[in-house]
Design an enzyme around this catalytic site. Structure first.
Site, PDB file in Angstrom:
ATOM      1  N   LYS A  14      13.070   2.585 -26.122  1.00 34.83           N
ATOM      2  CA  LYS A  14      13.402   3.702 -27.022  1.00 34.83           C
ATOM      3  C   LYS A  14      13.835   3.202 -28.407  1.00 34.83           C
ATOM      4  O   LYS A  14      13.365   3.704 -29.420  1.00 34.83           O
ATOM      5  CB  LYS A  14      14.514   4.580 -26.414  1.00 34.83           C
ATOM      6  N   ARG A  89      21.495  12.752 -22.266  1.00 37.05           N
ATOM      7  CA  ARG A  89      21.318  12.026 -21.013  1.00 37.05           C
ATOM      8  C   ARG A  89      21.723  12.871 -19.805  1.00 37.05           C
ATOM      9  O   ARG A  89      21.636  12.394 -18.676  1.00 37.05           O
ATOM     10  CB  ARG A  89      22.182  10.765 -21.039  1.00 37.05           C
ATOM     11  N   ARG A 134      24.322  -8.303 -24.770  1.00 35.45           N
ATOM     12  CA  ARG A 134      24.849  -7.104 -24.095  1.00 35.45           C
ATOM     13  C   ARG A 134      25.135  -7.409 -22.640  1.00 35.45           C
ATOM     14  O   ARG A 134      24.241  -7.765 -21.877  1.00 35.45           O
ATOM     15  CB  ARG A 134      23.829  -5.956 -24.204  1.00 35.45           C
ATOM     16  N   ARG A 146      22.303   1.521 -13.652  1.00 32.14           N
ATOM     17  CA  ARG A 146      21.880   2.337 -14.810  1.00 32.14           C
ATOM     18  C   ARG A 146      20.572   3.066 -14.503  1.00 32.14           C
ATOM     19  O   ARG A 146      20.398   4.226 -14.890  1.00 32.14           O
ATOM     20  CB  ARG A 146      21.721   1.440 -16.046  1.00 32.14           C
TER      21      ARG A 146
END
Ligand code: AMP
Length: 190
Positions: A14, A89, A134, A146
């Protein structure tokens, strides 16, 4: 005004694709993940609260992310349009976004879902984890969480936009350029 929602599981690309669309359609990029990481880096109370969820791969509460998006949209009414990346989301976030945008009379133009196979997602995230630093990209169990959270909490948004005839499926496999071309060709049909 063009308001695009970029949708897809973690690792779907994205952020990378948002960069292409910003350039091509002159839009403003709104990534809730980036905003939250900035709050964490600045050690704000909001950042500290968000970190406890993000480190485990869970969603940050709706009230926090909706508040962040609302304050931006209410204060910038001159923009040509936005790319929403990683937001909404949950169905509650999608509904809240519609309320805010309807107040500005600038509804969502389309929701573009990048579809990528699960093995490819995990590989892309682990690769990104090596370069971005990250922590939520470096641990397979957090990545799996996730993806599960995406399937349970985020996927239902698809029906929300389908009912409004605003859902577009984009094949997210292949090179960055190939995907960008598919995406911008579809956006150009709006
Ligand atoms: P991202 O950079 O979009 O992959 O987001 C990283 C993490 O930030 C996610 O795993 C969530 O913990 C949190 N996050 C980002 N955007 C949202 C959102 N719209 N709602 C809830 N949590 C979010």
């Amino acid at each position: 005004m063009l308001n695009l929602v970029l949708f897809g599981p973690p690792g779907a690309g994205k952020g990378t694709q948002a960069d292409f669309l910003i350039e091509k359609f002159k839009l403003i990029h709104l990534s809730t993940g980036d905003m939250l990481r900035k709050q964490i880096a600045e050690e704000t109370p909001l950042g500290l609260e968000a970190k406890s969820y993000m480190d485990k791969g869970f969603l940050v509460p709706d009230s926090i992310v909706i508040g962040m998006i609302k304050s931006i949209l209410q204060n910038d009414k001159e923009a040509k349009g936005y790319i929403f990346d990683g937001f909404p989301r949950t169905v509650a976030q999608a509904k809240a976004l519609d309320v805010i945008l309807n107040e500005n009379e600038t509804p969502v133009s389309g929701m573009f879902c990048l579809c990528v196979e699960k093995d490819e997602l995990v590989n892309r995230l682990l690769f990104r984890g090596k370069t971005s630093g990250r922590t939520d990209d470096q641990d397979v169990s957090i990545i799996e969480n996730r993806i599960q959270v995406y399937n349970e909490k985020t996927m239902p948004i698809k029906d929300y936009y389908l009912e409004q005839n605003k859902y577009y499926m984009i094949d997210g496999m292949g090179s960055v350029e190939e995907i960008a071309e598919r995406l911008s060709n579809t956006v150009a049909t709006l």
